[in-house]
Design a protein around this motif. Structure first.
Motif, PDB file in Angstrom:
ATOM      1  N   MET B   1       0.848  -1.203   0.000  1.00  0.00           N
ATOM      2  CA  MET B   1       0.000   0.000   0.000  1.00  0.00           C
ATOM      3  C   MET B   1       0.872   1.237   0.000  1.00  0.00           C
ATOM      4  N   ALA B   2       0.487   2.215  -0.800  1.00  0.00           N
ATOM      5  CA  ALA B   2       1.327   3.413  -0.872  1.00  0.00           C
ATOM      6  C   ALA B   2       1.134   4.271   0.370  1.00  0.00           C
ATOM      7  N   LEU B   3       2.235   4.545   1.067  1.00  0.00           N
ATOM      8  CA  LEU B   3       2.183   5.432   2.234  1.00  0.00           C
ATOM      9  C   LEU B   3       2.176   6.871   1.746  1.00  0.00           C
ATOM     10  N   LEU B   4       2.972   7.110   0.709  1.00  0.00           N
ATOM     11  CA  LEU B   4       3.041   8.452   0.128  1.00  0.00           C
ATOM     12  C   LEU B   4       2.790   8.350  -1.372  1.00  0.00           C
ATOM     13  N   GLU B   5       1.851   9.165  -1.866  1.00  0.00           N
ATOM     14  CA  GLU B   5       1.545   9.111  -3.280  1.00  0.00           C
ATOM     15  C   GLU B   5       1.566  10.541  -3.833  1.00  0.00           C
ATOM     16  N   VAL B   6       2.532  10.811  -4.678  1.00  0.00           N
ATOM     17  CA  VAL B   6       2.670  12.146  -5.258  1.00  0.00           C
ATOM     18  C   VAL B   6       2.211  12.063  -6.706  1.00  0.00           C
ATOM     19  N   LYS B   7       1.283  12.964  -7.093  1.00  0.00           N
ATOM     20  CA  LYS B   7       0.720  12.891  -8.445  1.00  0.00           C
ATOM     21  C   LYS B   7       0.845  14.236  -9.139  1.00  0.00           C
ATOM     22  N   ASP B   8       1.513  14.260 -10.290  1.00  0.00           N
ATOM     23  CA  ASP B   8       1.586  15.451 -11.159  1.00  0.00           C
ATOM     24  C   ASP B   8       1.971  16.726 -10.407  1.00  0.00           C
ATOM     25  N   LEU B   9       2.908  16.614  -9.498  1.00  0.00           N
ATOM     26  CA  LEU B   9       3.252  17.752  -8.649  1.00  0.00           C
ATOM     27  C   LEU B   9       4.066  18.794  -9.432  1.00  0.00           C
ATOM     28  N   SER B  10       3.559  20.028  -9.434  1.00  0.00           N
ATOM     29  CA  SER B  10       4.272  21.130 -10.096  1.00  0.00           C
ATOM     30  C   SER B  10       4.584  22.215  -9.082  1.00  0.00           C
ATOM     31  N   VAL B  11       5.824  22.686  -9.114  1.00  0.00           N
ATOM     32  CA  VAL B  11       6.224  23.770  -8.217  1.00  0.00           C
ATOM     33  C   VAL B  11       6.910  24.851  -9.033  1.00  0.00           C
ATOM     34  N   TYR B  12       6.554  26.092  -8.752  1.00  0.00           N
ATOM     35  CA  TYR B  12       7.183  27.221  -9.435  1.00  0.00           C
ATOM     36  C   TYR B  12       7.925  28.093  -8.435  1.00  0.00           C
ATOM     37  N   TYR B  13       9.084  28.613  -8.854  1.00  0.00           N
ATOM     38  CA  TYR B  13       9.715  29.716  -8.135  1.00  0.00           C
ATOM     39  C   TYR B  13       9.523  30.950  -9.004  1.00  0.00           C
ATOM     40  N   GLY B  14       8.549  31.786  -8.673  1.00  0.00           N
ATOM     41  CA  GLY B  14       8.237  32.903  -9.553  1.00  0.00           C
ATOM     42  C   GLY B  14       7.727  32.366 -10.869  1.00  0.00           C
ATOM     43  N   VAL B  15       8.417  32.663 -11.969  1.00  0.00           N
ATOM     44  CA  VAL B  15       7.953  32.170 -13.268  1.00  0.00           C
ATOM     45  C   VAL B  15       8.690  30.893 -13.674  1.00  0.00           C
ATOM     46  N   ILE B  16       9.690  30.534 -12.877  1.00  0.00           N
ATOM     47  CA  ILE B  16      10.483  29.358 -13.247  1.00  0.00           C
ATOM     48  C   ILE B  16       9.843  28.097 -12.685  1.00  0.00           C
ATOM     49  N   GLN B  17       9.633  27.118 -13.574  1.00  0.00           N
ATOM     50  CA  GLN B  17       9.015  25.882 -13.130  1.00  0.00           C
ATOM     51  C   GLN B  17      10.090  24.925 -12.643  1.00  0.00           C
ATOM     52  N   ALA B  18      10.100  24.647 -11.349  1.00  0.00           N
ATOM     53  CA  ALA B  18      11.133  23.796 -10.773  1.00  0.00           C
ATOM     54  C   ALA B  18      10.756  22.322 -10.846  1.00  0.00           C
ATOM     55  N   LEU B  19       9.455  22.038 -10.679  1.00  0.00           N
ATOM     56  CA  LEU B  19       8.982  20.660 -10.835  1.00  0.00           C
ATOM     57  C   LEU B  19       7.895  20.637 -11.898  1.00  0.00           C
ATOM     58  N   LYS B  20       8.072  19.765 -12.894  1.00  0.00           N
ATOM     59  CA  LYS B  20       7.162  19.792 -14.036  1.00  0.00           C
ATOM     60  C   LYS B  20       6.189  18.630 -13.980  1.00  0.00           C
ATOM     61  N   GLY B  21       5.415  18.562 -12.920  1.00  0.00           N
ATOM     62  CA  GLY B  21       4.401  17.509 -12.826  1.00  0.00           C
ATOM     63  C   GLY B  21       4.997  16.143 -12.589  1.00  0.00           C
ATOM     64  N   ILE B  22       5.631  15.952 -11.428  1.00  0.00           N
ATOM     65  CA  ILE B  22       6.222  14.639 -11.172  1.00  0.00           C
ATOM     66  C   ILE B  22       5.271  13.755 -10.378  1.00  0.00           C
ATOM     67  N   SER B  23       5.361  12.458 -10.632  1.00  0.00           N
ATOM     68  CA  SER B  23       4.554  11.480  -9.906  1.00  0.00           C
ATOM     69  C   SER B  23       5.460  10.370  -9.399  1.00  0.00           C
ATOM     70  N   PHE B  24       5.294  10.029  -8.146  1.00  0.00           N
ATOM     71  CA  PHE B  24       6.002   8.857  -7.609  1.00  0.00           C
ATOM     72  C   PHE B  24       5.290   8.395  -6.353  1.00  0.00           C
ATOM     73  N   GLU B  25       5.657   7.186  -5.910  1.00  0.00           N
ATOM     74  CA  GLU B  25       5.036   6.728  -4.668  1.00  0.00           C
ATOM     75  C   GLU B  25       6.048   5.995  -3.815  1.00  0.00           C
TER      76      GLU B  25
END
Lengths: 290, 236
Positions: B1-25
């Motif tokens: 069973m997944a304890l942690l499930e990350v789906k399509d995570l995107s993070v921006y610093y201002g206009v710069i995209q640091a994470l482009k929709g990552i998924s992992f578990e």
């Protein structure tokens, strides 16, 4: 004898400064901002005491009302004016704080007018012992402040919230990783600082009953100076700096030649201490984090 | 069973995209590693998952809770803990006081005393130095303290961000051994490392992060054997 009287008077004035300094230094240490509206909280406390006393005549009730109102005001100002600026440039926060300061002063002027209000707390008289002649209010101020400072020091050192304050002042991110609610801790810090400012308001009115909307302006600046002299961010530093400024002021006022220059002398001490020890008397050199 | 499930995570610093929709578990009981070069987004991922920096889109589910928008201190109360990059121990507090801070979410009762003894057993050096100011510890000792501090909250998921950074080869081996130990005692591990060889060796599964995207995934052994990983991260 005269010198001991002056010294006690100085320590009493100094402990009032220390009450105010603590507000500056704790907010700086924990929220990393200079709250230039802090001095005006004293003034608001003063007017709260004025109103309560004209209604009830009871100074204790006045103090209680001032503490409650100042805490509510301090926390509200933090929430409305400063919290939205978390992460903004320090200059923006500083200008906002100056704006809040003028807002408080102007509001008080609109409500109460520019003429000074007289607040006669109580006729306490003087205490005479061992050849000393000391006004009772100086002893009350000194005694109350010492108790408050001891309680505050114990609170910071031994309670969970106090330890969290130290953690937040050192590393906000790491503190959050411990499960500490940083916004909550900042709010508590503003509440404590504002409560101390209310006490300072009472002490100042005991010393001189004249109350105007700029009551807190000069003491605020001096207490800020005291906080920097002691090492801004350091709680014992604010206490030491406050007492030092108070004693210097009391001594200087008894020497006719330099008495008119008392304020200048206090700021001169600031400059000299910053030249010798840029971090203040008890300020720590922080290692730059990479 | 997944304890942690990350789906399509995107993070921006201002206009710069640091994470482009990552998924992992991360499944319960696993050691999972994110490897990648400097600037790939590893630390951003760690900080975003635990709520230190906000994400713009995507979701993070932990232990059945949607924690995408949950502030960090509340996530820690749910049993997630992180050893941040650069250790970030409280320099002015003693070793013992740092461990007490680590137990901020817990009551200071008998169990607390037991927990701190467990930490001292796992890291004997911390017991020797319990009254020393943390800022005066060596880098290795600070890493031990940061790990001990993170364990004081008894996390279900322990995240470690570059725990081997700046340590001598001997200490690096020791740190990886301790991580394996912690995992064996029942704590799920999410690890971020530049030292791909050592971390893949102890990992059940791993993901390769490149400029904000996950480009490869597999078991630790599969990735260690893959040509791309060998070329880019294992020096050959």
């Amino acid at each position: 004898m005269k010198f001991i009287e002056t010294l006690i008077n100085g320590l009493s004035m100094g402990s009032t400064y220390a009450m105010i300094s603590l507000g500056y230094t704790m907010v700086y240490g924990i929220a990393k901002m200079l709250n230039f509206a802090h001095g005006d909280i004293i003034m608001v406390g003063g007017y709260t005491i004025f109103i309560t006393m004209s209604l009830s005549g009871n100074p204790i009730l006045g103090l209680l009302a001032a503490v409650i109102f100042c805490v509510a005001l301090g926390v509200t100002i933090e929430k409305i004016a400063y919290k939205p600026l978390r992460g903004a440039s320090p200059l923006a926060v500083l200008i906002t704080a100056i704006g809040v300061s003028y807002l408080l002063q102007s509001t008080a002027q609109i409500i109460f007018g520019s003429a000074p209000k007289m607040v006669n707390i109580a006729n306490l008289g003087n205490v005479k012992f061992a050849g000393l002649n000391i006004p009772l209010y100086t002893l009350i101020t000194l005694g109350c402040s010492m108790v408050i400072m001891i309680v505050l020091s114990l609170f910071v050192k031994y309670t969970k919230t106090g330890r969290a304050m130290i953690a937040v002042s050192e590393d906000k991110g790491a503190a959050q990783l411990m499960g500490i609610n940083v916004n909550g801790i900042i709010m508590i810090t503003f509440a404590i600082g504002s409560a101390l400012a209310a006490f300072a308001g009472l002490f100042m009115l005991m010393k001189s009953p004249s109350l105007t909307n700029t009551l807190g302006a000069m003491p605020g600046i001096k207490a800020f100076t005291a906080a920097v002299i002691g090492g801004i961010g350091s709680i014992p530093g604010a206490m030491v700096g406050g007492l030092l400024i108070g004693v210097v002021e009391a001594v200087s006022l008894t020497i006719p030649v330099i008495a008119p220059y008392t304020d200048a002398i206090e700021f001169l001490i600031l400059i000299v201490i910053l030249l010798v020890r840029p971090t203040g008397i008890l300020g720590k050199k922080r290692r730059e984090k990479v | 069973m997944a304890l942690l499930e990350v789906k399509d995570l995107s993070v921006y610093y201002g206009v710069i995209q640091a994470l482009k929709g990552i998924s992992f578990e991360v499944n319960e009981g696993e050691i999972v590693t994110l490897i990648g070069a400097n600037g790939a987004g590893k630390t951003t991922t760690m900080q975003s998952v635990i709520g230190l920096i906000p994400s713009r889109s995507g979701s993070v589910i932990y232990d059945g809770h949607d924690i995408t928008k949950t502030p960090c201190h509340k996530i820690v109360h749910l049993g997630m803990s992180q050893v941040p990059e650069g250790r970030r121990v409280f320099q002015e507090l003693t070793v013992y006081e740092n461990l007490v801070m680590g137990a901020y979410t817990k009551k200071r009762d008998a169990a607390f005393k037991e927990d701190i003894e467990k930490i001292y057993t796992r890291f004997p050096r911390l017991a020797e130095r319990k009254n020393q100011i943390a800022g005066t510890l060596s880098g290795g000792e600070q890493q031990m303290l940061a790990m001990g501090r993170a364990l004081m909250s008894k996390p279900k998921l322990l995240m470690l961000d570059e725990p081997s950074m700046g340590l001598s080869p001997l200490l690096v081996d020791k740190v990886f051994e301790i991580i394996k130990d912690i995992n064996r005692d029942g704590t799920t591990i999410l690890l971020v490392e530049q030292n791909a060889g050592k971390s893949l060796a102890i990992s059940d599964r791993a993901y390769v992060l490149e400029t904000g995207s996950i480009v490869l995934s597999g078991t630790g052994d599969e990735l260690a054997a893959s040509d791309e990983v060998k070329k880019a991260y294992l020096g050959g």
